[in-house]
Design a protein around this motif. Structure first.
Motif: not given
Length: 270
Positions: A188, A229, A147, A151, A232-233
């Motif tokens: 993601l 962005a 992950s 990212y 999935y920060k």
């Protein structure tokens, strides 16, 4: 074994090239199907698909042609997944091609390693619209955590990735609200479930065209990438998140996007 899903939208200039690459595949002993989803094309895409369907049937290749109103590639791929019958899903965009050993090679790998892995990816040749070509090396993780690695850098290409259908169904498939980058969002979303196997071979070509989604809608892509962005920060620390956001904001895609608006370049296909 394998369901191949191809979304099409106003693809008359290259759908025959794609069909020819699928028709030229080396025979395999395992079953597979090809599902074309026409996403409300206004050109001859659907006509060409139907005229070529007899060629697939003559080679005993299971083919489906499904139509829907124009909803975007995410919706078209989800419809393909819904209508698929095999346990692994491969995607190919209508302006890309596969080499003749792609299906046989990937089926052999899945048969051998399917109990250990659920996601398979190979390398491609990227053919730019200006005539340049370069090799895309896919599936190289830059962090041990999948992950976090995805990212930081997307190392998966839609037309070069084969995924377990169960993962796609369990996680809800593509986000149809996004106008672009639906594939990256999906990678993601399913990353925590991924067990990735890298196939060290070039098995296809990722082709950029004047009207393809790879060369237009830059502005929309920027907005979508910002959404992704932020979404999935939690995969990374704040410093990495901030760097990613700044890279998107100061990307040259903003310039391309504004240029496309002023030159009225609004159409796209996939």
């Amino acid at each position: 074994m394998l369901s191949i899903i191809c979304p099409c939208y106003n693809s008359e200039t290259h759908i025959v090239r794609l069909s020819d690459s699928l028709l030229s595949q080396i025979e395999t002993t395992k079953p597979y199907e090809i599902i074309f989803i026409d996403d409300g094309s206004s050109d001859r895409t659907l006509e060409l698909l139907h005229s070529h369907s007899i060629l697939f049937k003559n080679k005993n290749i299971d083919i489906k042609i499904i139509t829907q109103s124009h909803k975007g590639p995410g919706s078209a791929r989800n419809l393909g997944i819904k209508n698929s019958k095999y346990e692994y899903i491969a995607f190919i965009d209508s302006d890309d091609i596969w080499y003749k050993n792609k299906i046989n090679e990937t089926i052999n790998i899945i048969t051998k390693y399917g109990n250990e892995y659920n996601t398979f990816v190979h390398d491609e040749i990227y053919k730019k619209s200006n005539g340049e070509s370069l090799k895309i090396t896919s599936g190289i993780l830059i962090s041990q955590n999948v992950s976090e690695s995805l990212y930081k850098r997307n190392c998966l290409s839609t037309s070069a990735t084969i995924i377990s259908k169960k993962i796609l169904v369990d996680t809800g498939g593509f986000d149809e609200s996004l106008m672009s980058s639906q594939d990256y969002d999906l990678w993601l979303k399913i990353s925590s479930k991924m067990k990735l196997y890298k196939i060290n071979k070039v098995l296809g070509e990722y082709i950029e065209s004047e009207n393809s989604i790879t060369s237009k809608y830059y502005l929309y892509r920027c907005f979508d990438q910002l959404k992704i962005a932020i979404r999935y920060k939690n995969f990374v620390n704040f410093h990495i998140f901030l760097i990613k956001v700044l890279k998107i904001i100061f990307s040259k895609q903003w310039i391309y996007g504004l240029s496309n608006i002023f030159t009225n370049k609004k159409g796209h296909n996939y």
